[in-house]
Write a protein that holds these residues in place. Structure first.
Motif, mmCIF file in Angstrom:
data_model
loop_
_atom_site.group_PDB
_atom_site.id
_atom_site.type_symbol
_atom_site.label_atom_id
_atom_site.label_comp_id
_atom_site.label_asym_id
_atom_site.label_seq_id
_atom_site.Cartn_x
_atom_site.Cartn_y
_atom_site.Cartn_z
ATOM 1 N N GLY A 150 81.566 2.275 15.316
ATOM 2 C CA GLY A 150 82.624 3.233 15.574
ATOM 3 C C GLY A 150 83.122 3.856 14.298
ATOM 4 O O GLY A 150 82.534 3.675 13.217
ATOM 5 N N LYS A 151 84.197 4.587 14.405
ATOM 6 C CA LYS A 151 84.815 5.208 13.239
ATOM 7 C C LYS A 151 85.579 4.152 12.457
ATOM 8 O O LYS A 151 86.618 3.652 12.915
ATOM 9 C CB LYS A 151 85.746 6.341 13.673
ATOM 10 N N GLY A 195 81.626 4.268 27.192
ATOM 11 C CA GLY A 195 81.710 3.023 26.426
ATOM 12 C C GLY A 195 82.051 1.828 27.286
ATOM 13 O O GLY A 195 81.798 0.682 26.893
ATOM 14 N N LYS A 254 83.917 -2.954 17.821
ATOM 15 C CA LYS A 254 83.936 -1.918 18.851
ATOM 16 C C LYS A 254 83.436 -2.455 20.192
ATOM 17 O O LYS A 254 84.027 -2.186 21.245
ATOM 18 C CB LYS A 254 83.079 -0.739 18.413
ATOM 19 N N ILE A 285 86.490 5.680 18.275
ATOM 20 C CA ILE A 285 85.466 6.704 18.488
ATOM 21 C C ILE A 285 85.947 8.079 18.015
ATOM 22 O O ILE A 285 85.340 9.107 18.332
ATOM 23 C CB ILE A 285 85.019 6.767 19.966
#
Length: 508
Positions: free
Chosen positions: A433-434, A408, A441, A337
């Motif tokens: 997510g990143k 989350g 994720k 994240i």
């Protein structure tokens, strides 16, 4: 390959006595472990008597145990997990090695690392733990023999029996939480006690609690909790071992921690919810050869730390791997994240990393500080400081993971959501997510939730707080027994004396 083990009937001499060594085949693998559990054990779950081998509530951990035993018997690390019996020539688990040299102790500790790494530190009562308690019982055999020669002989025979048959054990040391302010004289059933003494053994009545892993075990070892050494009557002081499938012994299991709801992954609780049980001894007969101590509370008090010497080391190895799991999940969650470089988050990740590193260094210190026991074995250093450290840090570690993951932990799609063609594009756009997919994720955060916010994680956290005993009592014992304290005090006294001498010299 050895011949397959035959299922042990309840009236088998293997179950009736700890003296028989014939037909021992060394380490279990997955198939032989399952066969060895085919007996007449009385296990109760949710009001029903169940077959542990077939009931779905027990399937996940049973599969995990089979995987671990398969690794021990045939896996790539098998040579580092086994040794050869000097008596039978069979391959034995290193968990049962009674080490007498630094090399043997190192091999034994390395074996514990393999057990704990393969289970991610999530099985507090992994079989390696109780095997090490039996090593401690063997180490204490001379002191037991001083009470009665048969007790020492029984302890030695039982150790050899367990190691040659690769016995899986639970232990039962806690009294039920009824009314601990009450007198046993007024309420004799509040603790397990001897109710009949016979020429061939004794009959016990009562209950013991939190026998972890009990449904999957061959035997139960019963001895006293350190909180209750000083009994009001000798009838409450007894150490013994019995097969789980003993007439009159009933196991009542708690509700499984793995949720019944479908659609969500529960990778940890599905595989590592090792179960806890109340053991009810309804006038159970204990043969003489399975009794290790009777009536002597002083010997019991001295013996408790001796039984735990190697097991506590294994427990600290497990906590180290549990911390590694927390660090891995926290690090990946923060990266997923994009908050891993935020000052507050990076500080928590650094703090968690410091706990992992402190545990690694402390484990090395325990090995380097090994001491010779009165029986000639080599035991790790005293774990009291690490016991207190683990109890103090477990809540902090869980708190940090909760803070890093935030909401989350609550809002993640289910497996069915991820497979739905209407929802999946929305999930990929708004819940990814990143540099990671929404699937990765969501599963990562589900894993984090199991560790810190669901029933499985809550039970594990509670376990870490109390399984090594009361943290206050451990700190008190550490202070009272610390071998460097006298030298430290002498240094401070010498410093004070210099000032006192100077003051007296200035005032003739």
């Amino acid at each position: 390959m050895p011949e397959p083990r035959t299922p042990l009937a309840f009236n088998s001499p293997h179950y009736q006595s700890a003296l028989h060594m014939h037909a021992a085949q060394g380490v279990h693998d997955a198939a032989s472990l399952r066969r060895s559990l085919q007996d007449e054990r009385e296990v109760w779950y949710d009001g029903q008597r169940v077959d542990v081998l077939r009931h779905p509530a027990f399937a996940g951990v049973l599969d995990t145990l089979c995987e671990l035993y398969e690794l021990q018997a045939h896996g790539p690390d098998s040579a580092q997990m086994c040794w050869t019996s000097p008596e039978s020539g069979q391959r034995l688990s290193l968990s049962y090695l009674a080490p007498s040299t630094p090399q043997q102790l190192s091999a034994k500790i390395a074996n514990s690392h393999l057990w704990m790494r393969h289970s991610h530190g999530q099985l507090p009562r992994i079989p390696d733990f109780m095997a090490n308690v039996v090593v401690g019982l063997y180490d204490y055999r001379q002191e037991l023999a001083a009470v009665q020669p048969q007790f020492g002989a029984n302890a030695e025979r039982y150790y050899r029996y367990c190691r040659e048959h690769d016995i899986v054990l639970t232990h039962a040391i806690g009294d039920p939480q009824i009314d601990r302010s009450a007198s046993l004289a007024e309420h004799p059933d509040y603790a397990l006690r001897v109710v009949e003494r016979r020429s061939d053994g004794v009959v016990v009545r009562g209950a013991k609690q939190l026998a972890t892993l009990a449904p999957y075990c061959h035997e139960v070892l019963v001895y006293l909790s350190p909180a209750f050494f000083m009994r009001e009557s000798p009838q409450y002081v007894i150490w013994f071992a019995l097969p789980v499938a003993t007439p009159g012994l009933r196991l009542m299991c708690r509700e499984a921690q793995s949720p019944n709801a479908t659609g969500f992954r529960h990778d940890l609780s599905a595989r590592y919810d090792e179960q806890d049980a109340m053991l009810f001894f309804d006038d159970v007969f204990v043969p003489n050869e399975r009794i290790f101590l009777l009536d002597d509370s002083a010997t019991a008090a001295r013996g408790f730390p001796r039984l735990s010497a190697w097991a506590l080391m294994a427990g600290q190895v497990r906590y180290y791997h549990r911390l590694r799991t927390f660090l891995g999940v926290a690090s990946l969650a923060a990266q997923s994240i994009g908050v891993d470089q935020f000052r507050e988050v990076a500080d928590m990740l650094g703090e968690l990393t410091s706990y992992v590193e402190l545990m690694r260094l402390a484990l090395q210190g325990l090995e380097q500080g090994a001491r010779r026991t009165s029986s000639g074995l080599l035991a790790p250093g005293v774990t009291l400081a690490m016991d207190a450290f683990a109890a103090q840090t477990t809540t902090r570690v869980a708190h940090m993971l909760r803070v890093i993951c935030g909401s989350g932990l609550v809002m993640q799609p289910s497996e069915a959501d991820l497979r739905n063609p209407v929802l999946r594009p929305l999930l990929e756009r708004y819940m990814c997510g990143k540099d990671v997919s929404v699937a990765f994720k969501s599963r990562l955060f589900r894993l984090a939730a199991e560790l810190v916010s669901e029933r499985f994680g809550m039970r594990q956290e509670l376990y870490e707080m109390w399984n090594r005993g009361d943290v206050v009592r451990n700190r008190m014992a550490l202070y009272a027994s610390y071998p460097e304290r006298a030298e430290i005090e002498a240094q401070v006294r010498a410093l004070l004396q210099r000032g006192t001498d100077a003051l007296e010299g200035a005032n003739p």
